[in-house]
Write a protein that holds these residues in place. Structure first.
Motif, PDB file in Angstrom:
ATOM      1  N   ALA A  71      16.511 -15.666-119.343  1.00 62.30           N
ATOM      2  CA  ALA A  71      17.952 -15.774-119.073  1.00 62.30           C
ATOM      3  C   ALA A  71      18.211 -16.801-117.973  1.00 62.30           C
ATOM      4  O   ALA A  71      17.346 -17.073-117.142  1.00 62.30           O
ATOM      5  N   LYS A  72      19.418 -17.347-117.977  1.00 63.91           N
ATOM      6  CA  LYS A  72      19.840 -18.221-116.889  1.00 63.91           C
ATOM      7  C   LYS A  72      20.015 -17.377-115.626  1.00 63.91           C
ATOM      8  O   LYS A  72      20.401 -16.207-115.715  1.00 63.91           O
ATOM      9  N   PRO A  73      19.763 -17.969-114.455  1.00 62.42           N
ATOM     10  CA  PRO A  73      19.941 -17.204-113.215  1.00 62.42           C
ATOM     11  C   PRO A  73      21.396 -16.779-113.008  1.00 62.42           C
ATOM     12  O   PRO A  73      22.331 -17.491-113.370  1.00 62.42           O
ATOM     13  N   SER A  74      21.553 -15.593-112.453  1.00 63.91           N
ATOM     14  CA  SER A  74      22.855 -15.036-112.082  1.00 63.91           C
ATOM     15  C   SER A  74      22.784 -14.631-110.618  1.00 63.91           C
ATOM     16  O   SER A  74      21.706 -14.586-110.028  1.00 63.91           O
ATOM     17  N   PHE A  75      23.950 -14.314-110.041  1.00 61.93           N
ATOM     18  CA  PHE A  75      23.969 -13.825-108.668  1.00 61.93           C
ATOM     19  C   PHE A  75      23.419 -12.403-108.657  1.00 61.93           C
ATOM     20  O   PHE A  75      23.958 -11.525-109.335  1.00 61.93           O
ATOM     21  N   LEU A  76      22.367 -12.171-107.899  1.00 63.63           N
ATOM     22  CA  LEU A  76      21.791 -10.836-107.754  1.00 63.63           C
ATOM     23  C   LEU A  76      22.474 -10.169-106.562  1.00 63.63           C
ATOM     24  O   LEU A  76      22.420 -10.677-105.447  1.00 63.63           O
ATOM     25  N   ILE A  77      23.143  -9.050-106.814  1.00 65.14           N
ATOM     26  CA  ILE A  77      23.875  -8.335-105.767  1.00 65.14           C
ATOM     27  C   ILE A  77      23.066  -7.105-105.386  1.00 65.14           C
ATOM     28  O   ILE A  77      22.898  -6.196-106.195  1.00 65.14           O
ATOM     29  N   GLU A  78      22.566  -7.100-104.156  1.00 62.66           N
ATOM     30  CA  GLU A  78      21.747  -5.972-103.711  1.00 62.66           C
ATOM     31  C   GLU A  78      22.360  -5.281-102.499  1.00 62.66           C
ATOM     32  O   GLU A  78      22.880  -4.182-102.610  1.00 62.66           O
ATOM     33  N   GLU A  79      22.325  -5.926-101.356  1.00 66.14           N
ATOM     34  CA  GLU A  79      22.750  -5.283-100.109  1.00 66.14           C
ATOM     35  C   GLU A  79      24.236  -4.922-100.099  1.00 66.14           C
ATOM     36  O   GLU A  79      24.613  -3.875 -99.610  1.00 66.14           O
ATOM     37  N   LYS A  80      25.073  -5.767-100.647  1.00 68.36           N
ATOM     38  CA  LYS A  80      26.527  -5.556-100.589  1.00 68.36           C
ATOM     39  C   LYS A  80      27.048  -4.643-101.693  1.00 68.36           C
ATOM     40  O   LYS A  80      28.241  -4.392-101.775  1.00 68.36           O
ATOM     41  N   ILE A  81      26.163  -4.129-102.535  1.00 70.44           N
ATOM     42  CA  ILE A  81      26.597  -3.286-103.649  1.00 70.44           C
ATOM     43  C   ILE A  81      27.275  -2.008-103.162  1.00 70.44           C
ATOM     44  O   ILE A  81      28.111  -1.436-103.842  1.00 70.44           O
ATOM     45  N   GLU A  82      26.962  -1.573-101.953  1.00 71.70           N
ATOM     46  CA  GLU A  82      27.544  -0.358-101.374  1.00 71.70           C
ATOM     47  C   GLU A  82      28.957  -0.612-100.827  1.00 71.70           C
ATOM     48  O   GLU A  82      29.698   0.319-100.577  1.00 71.70           O
ATOM     49  N   ASP A  83      29.308  -1.891-100.630  1.00 71.58           N
ATOM     50  CA  ASP A  83      30.605  -2.261-100.058  1.00 71.58           C
ATOM     51  C   ASP A  83      31.614  -2.461-101.196  1.00 71.58           C
ATOM     52  O   ASP A  83      31.724  -3.541-101.772  1.00 71.58           O
ATOM     53  N   SER A  84      32.357  -1.405-101.495  1.00 68.44           N
ATOM     54  CA  SER A  84      33.284  -1.420-102.627  1.00 68.44           C
ATOM     55  C   SER A  84      34.321  -2.535-102.517  1.00 68.44           C
ATOM     56  O   SER A  84      34.616  -3.221-103.501  1.00 68.44           O
ATOM     57  N   ASP A  85      34.890  -2.736-101.327  1.00 61.51           N
ATOM     58  CA  ASP A  85      35.918  -3.773-101.152  1.00 61.51           C
ATOM     59  C   ASP A  85      35.341  -5.164-101.403  1.00 61.51           C
ATOM     60  O   ASP A  85      35.949  -5.996-102.080  1.00 61.51           O
ATOM     61  N   TRP A  86      34.164  -5.423-100.854  1.00 63.76           N
ATOM     62  CA  TRP A  86      33.518  -6.730-101.022  1.00 63.76           C
ATOM     63  C   TRP A  86      33.181  -6.974-102.485  1.00 63.76           C
ATOM     64  O   TRP A  86      33.468  -8.037-103.031  1.00 63.76           O
TER      65      TRP A  86
END
Length: 111
Positions: A71-86
């Motif tokens: 697959a083509k690279p995508s943004f991996l969201i790890e640390e900020k996944i807990e921040d609902s607003d972000w």
């Protein structure tokens, strides 16, 4: 390793004020949609967001990885996944930049 339903439900529940957020099972993993527009994938209990210029500017320190081999690279969201607003803001920014889904073609009836 397939994603856990609890993780999928958590991610969907984190995203607010961006339309109807749904996850659809695809090949053992999940596509994530806002009002029918696919903006990300959940693979191996990780959230991947389609890359956009505005999303890159918002994230700043982007981590990119392919959600699955080939697959083509995508943004991996790890640390900020807990921040609902972000996370909700990132999804909102992303879906504004992505094209609308193509209308589904009607199936032909056999005579």
């Amino acid at each position: 390793m397939a994603s856990d339903q609890n993780f999928v439900d958590f991610v969907v529940g984190q995203i607010k004020n961006t339309g109807e957020i749904t996850a659809k099972k695809m090949f053992g993993e999940y596509g994530v949609y806002a009002d029918g527009k696919m903006f990300g994938l959940i693979c191996d209990n990780k959230l991947f967001i389609k890359p956009t210029t505005s999303g890159r500017d918002f994230i700043k320190n982007v981590v990119e990885a392919p959600p699955y081999p080939g697959a083509k690279p995508s943004f991996l969201i790890e640390e900020k996944i807990e921040d609902s607003d972000w996370l909700s803001e990132l999804v909102s920014i992303t879906i504004k930049e992505l094209p609308d889904p193509k209308p589904k073609r009607k199936k032909k009836k056999n005579s």
